[in-house]
Design a protein around this motif. Structure first.
Motif, PDB file in Angstrom:
ATOM      1  N   CYS A  52       0.954  -1.318  -0.035  1.00 12.17           N
ATOM      2  CA  CYS A  52      -0.076   0.247   0.152  1.00 12.17           C
ATOM      3  C   CYS A  52       0.992   1.300   0.047  1.00 12.17           C
ATOM      4  CB  CYS A  52      -1.082  -0.046   1.280  1.00 12.17           C
ATOM      5  SG  CYS A  52      -2.276  -1.156   1.118  1.00 12.17           S
ATOM      6  N   GLU A  53       0.560   2.280  -0.901  1.00 18.89           N
ATOM      7  CA  GLU A  53       0.930   3.484  -0.907  1.00 18.89           C
ATOM      8  C   GLU A  53       0.023   4.216  -0.283  1.00 18.89           C
ATOM      9  OE1 GLU A  53       4.150   6.335  -1.967  1.00 18.89           O
ATOM     10  OE2 GLU A  53       4.213   3.957  -2.081  1.00 18.89           O
ATOM     11  N   VAL A  54       0.051   5.155   0.683  1.00 17.49           N
ATOM     12  CA  VAL A  54      -0.785   6.017   1.270  1.00 17.49           C
ATOM     13  C   VAL A  54      -0.830   7.552   0.915  1.00 17.49           C
ATOM     14  CG1 VAL A  54      -1.975   6.422   3.508  1.00 17.49           C
ATOM     15  CG2 VAL A  54      -0.832   4.086   3.200  1.00 17.49           C
ATOM     16  N   VAL A  55      -1.954   8.097   0.708  1.00 13.36           N
ATOM     17  CA  VAL A  55      -2.115   9.592   0.518  1.00 13.36           C
ATOM     18  C   VAL A  55      -3.258  10.108   1.182  1.00 13.36           C
ATOM     19  CG1 VAL A  55      -0.672   9.626  -1.768  1.00 13.36           C
ATOM     20  CG2 VAL A  55      -3.383   9.329  -1.785  1.00 13.36           C
ATOM     21  N   GLY A  56      -3.365  11.375   1.688  1.00 11.35           N
ATOM     22  CA  GLY A  56      -4.606  11.818   2.213  1.00 11.35           C
ATOM     23  C   GLY A  56      -4.331  13.132   3.065  1.00 11.35           C
ATOM     24  N   PHE A  57      -5.234  13.661   3.880  1.00 11.23           N
ATOM     25  CA  PHE A  57      -5.312  14.724   4.333  1.00 11.23           C
ATOM     26  C   PHE A  57      -6.142  14.635   5.749  1.00 11.23           C
ATOM     27  CE2 PHE A  57      -9.034  14.865   1.873  1.00 11.23           C
ATOM     28  CZ  PHE A  57      -9.866  15.448   2.799  1.00 11.23           C
ATOM     29  N   HIS A  58      -6.045  15.823   6.483  1.00 12.50           N
ATOM     30  CA  HIS A  58      -7.023  16.020   7.748  1.00 12.50           C
ATOM     31  C   HIS A  58      -7.521  17.260   7.685  1.00 12.50           C
ATOM     32  CE1 HIS A  58      -4.256  12.881   9.223  1.00 12.50           C
ATOM     33  NE2 HIS A  58      -5.123  12.496   9.859  1.00 12.50           N
ATOM     34  N   LEU A  59      -8.844  17.182   8.451  1.00 12.83           N
ATOM     35  CA  LEU A  59      -9.538  18.395   8.757  1.00 12.83           C
ATOM     36  C   LEU A  59      -9.596  18.588  10.373  1.00 12.83           C
ATOM     37  CD1 LEU A  59     -12.583  17.855   6.478  1.00 12.83           C
ATOM     38  CD2 LEU A  59     -11.098  19.927   6.242  1.00 12.83           C
ATOM     39  N   LYS A  60      -9.220  19.514  10.982  1.00 15.98           N
ATOM     40  CA  LYS A  60      -8.863  19.655  12.182  1.00 15.98           C
ATOM     41  C   LYS A  60      -9.617  20.954  12.697  1.00 15.98           C
ATOM     42  CE  LYS A  60      -4.919  18.555  14.196  1.00 15.98           C
ATOM     43  NZ  LYS A  60      -5.078  17.052  14.626  1.00 15.98           N
ATOM     44  N   PRO A  61     -10.017  20.701  13.999  1.00 16.13           N
ATOM     45  CA  PRO A  61     -10.845  21.966  14.547  1.00 16.13           C
ATOM     46  C   PRO A  61      -9.815  23.143  14.943  1.00 16.13           C
ATOM     47  CG  PRO A  61     -10.726  20.093  16.062  1.00 16.13           C
ATOM     48  CD  PRO A  61     -10.355  19.518  14.981  1.00 16.13           C
ATOM     49  N   PHE A  62     -10.158  24.244  14.508  1.00 13.22           N
ATOM     50  CA  PHE A  62      -9.263  25.310  15.162  1.00 13.22           C
ATOM     51  C   PHE A  62     -10.005  26.454  15.724  1.00 13.22           C
ATOM     52  CE2 PHE A  62      -4.937  27.173  13.967  1.00 13.22           C
ATOM     53  CZ  PHE A  62      -5.144  28.481  14.394  1.00 13.22           C
ATOM     54  N   GLY A  63     -10.093  26.461  17.052  1.00 16.04           N
ATOM     55  CA  GLY A  63     -10.900  27.578  17.650  1.00 16.04           C
ATOM     56  C   GLY A  63     -12.451  27.061  17.439  1.00 16.04           C
ATOM     57  N   PHE A  64     -12.706  25.757  17.300  1.00 16.75           N
ATOM     58  CA  PHE A  64     -14.265  25.513  16.998  1.00 16.75           C
ATOM     59  C   PHE A  64     -14.479  25.030  18.335  1.00 16.75           C
ATOM     60  CE2 PHE A  64     -17.513  22.138  16.167  1.00 16.75           C
ATOM     61  CZ  PHE A  64     -18.208  22.778  15.073  1.00 16.75           C
ATOM     62  N   PHE A  65     -13.895  24.281  19.184  1.00 18.47           N
ATOM     63  CA  PHE A  65     -14.300  23.928  20.612  1.00 18.47           C
ATOM     64  C   PHE A  65     -13.648  24.786  21.858  1.00 18.47           C
ATOM     65  CE2 PHE A  65     -14.330  19.841  18.051  1.00 18.47           C
ATOM     66  CZ  PHE A  65     -15.529  19.324  18.344  1.00 18.47           C
ATOM     67  N   ASP A  66     -14.130  24.930  22.834  1.00 21.25           N
ATOM     68  CA  ASP A  66     -13.621  25.669  23.940  1.00 21.25           C
ATOM     69  C   ASP A  66     -12.457  25.241  24.375  1.00 21.25           C
ATOM     70  OD1 ASP A  66     -16.120  27.098  23.551  1.00 21.25           O
ATOM     71  OD2 ASP A  66     -16.925  26.668  25.701  1.00 21.25           O
ATOM     72  N   TYR A  67     -12.306  23.929  24.624  1.00 21.22           N
ATOM     73  CA  TYR A  67     -11.170  23.413  24.787  1.00 21.22           C
ATOM     74  C   TYR A  67     -10.860  21.997  24.150  1.00 21.22           C
ATOM     75  CZ  TYR A  67     -12.098  26.281  28.859  1.00 21.22           C
ATOM     76  OH  TYR A  67     -12.291  27.426  29.640  1.00 21.22           O
ATOM     77  N   ASN A  68      -9.865  21.050  24.559  1.00 20.30           N
ATOM     78  CA  ASN A  68      -9.538  19.778  23.850  1.00 20.30           C
ATOM     79  C   ASN A  68     -11.057  19.021  23.901  1.00 20.30           C
ATOM     80  OD1 ASN A  68      -9.105  17.238  23.499  1.00 20.30           O
ATOM     81  ND2 ASN A  68      -7.367  17.099  24.923  1.00 20.30           N
ATOM     82  N   PRO A  69     -11.785  18.463  23.182  1.00 18.42           N
ATOM     83  CA  PRO A  69     -12.946  17.777  23.215  1.00 18.42           C
ATOM     84  C   PRO A  69     -12.788  16.324  23.570  1.00 18.42           C
ATOM     85  CG  PRO A  69     -12.605  18.072  20.969  1.00 18.42           C
ATOM     86  CD  PRO A  69     -11.660  18.977  21.884  1.00 18.42           C
ATOM     87  N   GLY A  70     -11.226  16.145  23.757  1.00 17.85           N
ATOM     88  CA  GLY A  70     -11.082  14.636  24.348  1.00 17.85           C
ATOM     89  C   GLY A  70     -10.614  14.497  25.823  1.00 17.85           C
ATOM     90  N   ARG A  71     -10.676  15.691  26.406  1.00 18.52           N
ATOM     91  CA  ARG A  71     -10.272  15.643  27.758  1.00 18.52           C
ATOM     92  C   ARG A  71     -11.157  14.996  28.838  1.00 18.52           C
ATOM     93  NH1 ARG A  71     -13.449  20.093  26.986  1.00 18.52           N
ATOM     94  NH2 ARG A  71     -14.507  20.870  28.903  1.00 18.52           N
TER      95      ARG A  71
END
Length: 667
Positions: free
Chosen positions: A623-642
């Motif tokens: 497998c050769e892998v390509v892709g990207f990410h969409l990340k929250p930037f000032g969307f949540f008040d804090y780390n939503p995984g806390r």
């Protein structure tokens, strides 16, 4: 983004306006088209496509915001592409009796994509051709046509000196029924006219035979004996809940659909935060890909497939198998497609859903007292696999507990091989790599385009912003020379989008793009909430701008495009890229030079890989892998995984067999 109203479609075979088309709906839509064709005095129809005609964006959002009323649902319609043998687009109303054709439009000068039936027909036509049979027998001594493989390719066939609906077939031979035919290329490329049902030309040929097998019963190397089981165990099951095609997982809400062209489509993606569902994406799917080859010698100048528009990823999708394509606690989604007779074709296990461990999400050790807090990450995986002739493309949507969305494509399968072109050094071809004696794998690219219709915090996508990291010159404001900041470029939403709303990646400055909603602000920063698109370093199309490939694949000449939303602007190389001369889709829309100010923007992200094949890619490619990410930037008040709870992983063991004892939290 309210929950679906189950009663809205009671007895109609679907539960939501975006649910994929059903087998019954395909049958009745095909019957309506046949009745219409008879009334018009047309002969038998060939059904290229029978799929759901999705409701327009404005109508769908209005229905959702009204609470999904039963009597206000958008009309349920089928969209059909028919061959008479000309091309006809038909719309069939399904939601109200009587079921009938409401639109019948002839589309001149286009060729619909090559269906699975077209590909099988092309191979049969080639094998039945007397000239092809003569060449096989006289040149190679091949009389058993069952050992011959004819790979059906689209490509730059508008350049071929013949008209009609064309497929070119790259030729191979097997030494036995289970043999790997890509180890035995034949050097002639017949072109088939599907409308006439005959071969237009055959060409000359040169053979090569080698040995490189991948079938388990023919593999020439012994299997490893030191691979021990690695099992994924989820004794309490997975974390998701399902309501039809609506998935709820770890605060994510995602609606799925599946169609012949894009395969898996995501709708109404949102995240539960502070007691409310916050929208992020209205619709997202892979909408085109181009695979151009680099050999400038004929006939390989025609070797470039637009796999989404020329074949359809949904048409090429695999039926997945437990334990091979996915691991753990699995849920599969089936799909329904159609054949050339307008009959429904069921594709079992078309989409796989599972969750998997993804290492550490966050951790901190207080070194003063030895207290550690750590939480492991898991992600939801939605995937499907498409086999487009020789290549497999495995498509993965990832959803993380911190609000991140990931997208990856794994490229595997087999290289499309050929002989070294005349005039090249047979020991060192200029336009490829010898992957076995006499077997050449040409240089090529895989260029993808994904369409993202954002809905950041219930907005229409809002403003776009290009952000680079830049060093601050040493001076009075930076006496030590250590300062750097982020530089914001012109806001894409205020630009005329023919020029400035087209961008390229720049890894040297860590470039990313923010998708903001000016109508919603972060409580600490006071700035608009946003998601950022984080690209991976990726090449652009290498074909010359004046080439036929570049004219069809303009989308791959930039990494980012932003356009105003249009329900009928779905495919960046146009609705019908097969045998098209180019200029449709994004180049046509951008020529209008409309402004993005106060528009509802759509993001088109192009990315891919330049493949210089290695011998290690043969006979089957890792497998050769390509892709990207969409990340929250000032969307949540804090780390939503806390708020993830601490807890042990009971399946973990140390090398000596003792329990790991990891608590993911305080000792």
């Amino acid at each position: 983004m309210p929950p679906p109203a189950a009663a809205a479609a009671a007895g109609k075979g679907y539960g939501h306006p975006l649910d994929p088309i059903t087998a019954d709906e395909i049958s009745v839509a095909a019957a309506a088209c046949k009745e219409k064709a008879t009334a018009l005095g047309l002969g038998p129809l060939q059904f290229n496509t029978v799929t759901l005609k999705e409701p327009g964006k404005k109508a769908l959002i209005a229905w959702q915001k009204a609470g999904c009323p039963e009597d206000g649902a958008p009309p349920r319609e089928a969209f059909c592409i028919l061959q008479t043998p000309g091309t006809v687009e038909a719309v069939v109303l399904l939601s109200e009796p009587p079921i009938k054709v409401t639109s019948w439009t002839e589309v001149a000068g286009v060729q619909p994509l090559a269906t699975p039936d077209d590909c099988f027909d092309a191979e049969d036509i080639v094998k039945a051709d007397p000239e092809v049979q003569r060449m096989l027998k006289e040149t190679y001594g091949i009389a058993d046509l069952a050992l011959v493989a004819c790979d059906p390719w689209s490509g730059e066939l508008h350049l071929a000196p013949m008209g009609g609906r064309l497929i070119q077939t790259f030729m191979y031979v097997r030494s036995s029924p289970d043999d790997n035919h890509y180890a035995h290329p034949l050097d002639f490329v017949p072109i088939v006219d599907l409308n006439k049902g005959k071969v237009g030309n055959a060409g000359a040929c040169r053979p090569v035979l080698c040995c490189a097998e991948l079938r388990r019963n023919l593999c020439e190397v012994p299997f490893r004996t030191d691979v021990k089981p690695l099992n994924v165990v989820q004794p309490d099951g997975a974390c998701w809940t399902l309501e039809g095609n609506l998935v709820q997982w770890q605060r994510w809400n995602i609606r799925l659909s599946f169609n012949y062209r894009e395969g898996l489509v995501l709708h109404d993606v949102g995240y539960q935060d502070g007691g409310r569902l916050r929208p992020i994406i209205h619709r997202m799917s892979l909408v085109e890909m181009a695979v151009p080859y680099a050999d400038p010698n004929a006939p390989y100048t025609r070797k470039c497939a637009f796999d989404v528009g020329d074949y359809g990823l949904g048409n090429c999708a695999n039926s997945l198998e437990l334990g091979c394509d996915c691991l753990g606690n699995i849920h599969y989604f089936d799909a329904v497609l159609n054949n050339s007779k307008g009959e429904p074709v069921s594709l079992k296990k078309a989409v796989c859903m599972h969750e998997e461990d993804y290492g550490i999400l966050w951790k901190h050790l207080e070194y003063r007292n030895g207290h550690a807090e750590v939480r492991r990450s898991r992600r939801l995986v939605l995937s499907f696999v498409a086999t487009v002739v020789n290549y497999e493309y495995a498509f993965y949507h990832y959803f993380y507990q911190d609000g991140t969305i990931g997208y990856k494509i794994k490229l595997t399968g087999e290289l499309s091989t050929n002989l070294v072109s005349p005039g090249e050094d047979p020991a060192a071809p200029a336009w490829g790599t010898l992957v076995a004696p006499g077997v050449n794998a040409q240089f090529h690219q895989h260029m993808f385009s994904i369409r993202i219709d954002p809905a950041v915090d219930d907005g229409d996508g809002g403003a776009g912003l290009v952000v680079d990291a830049v060093a601050v010159p040493k001076g009075p404001d930076n006496p030590a020379g250590n300062a750097f900041t982020h530089q914001r470029h012109a806001r894409l939403s205020k630009l005329a989008w023919r020029a400035e709303a087209q961008r390229e990646c720049n890894a040297a400055v860590g470039r990313y793009w923010k998708i903001k909603n000016p109508g919603s602000t972060h409580p600490a920063t006071g700035k608009p909430v946003a998601y950022k698109l984080v690209p991976t370093h990726s090449p652009l199309l290498l074909a010359a701008p004046s080439s036929s490939i570049a004219k069809r694949g303009v989308f791959a000449t930039k990494h980012l495009w932003v356009t105003p939303h249009g329900d009928d602007e779905r495919y960046p190389a146009g609705d019908y890229p097969m045998q098209h001369a180019g200029g449709d889709g994004l180049p046509k829309w951008t020529a209008q030079n409309r402004s993005l100010a106060c528009a509802d923007p759509v993001i088109w992200h192009s990315f891919g890989a330049t493949h210089v094949p290695r011998p290690e890619d043969f006979p089957v490619m890792p497998c050769e892998v390509v892709g990207f990410h969409l990340k929250p930037f000032g969307f949540f008040d804090y780390n939503p995984g806390r708020d993830l709870p601490p807890g042990p992983n009971k399946a973990s063991t140390l090398a000596n067999g003792c329990a790991n004892g990891c608590t993911n939290g305080a000792a």
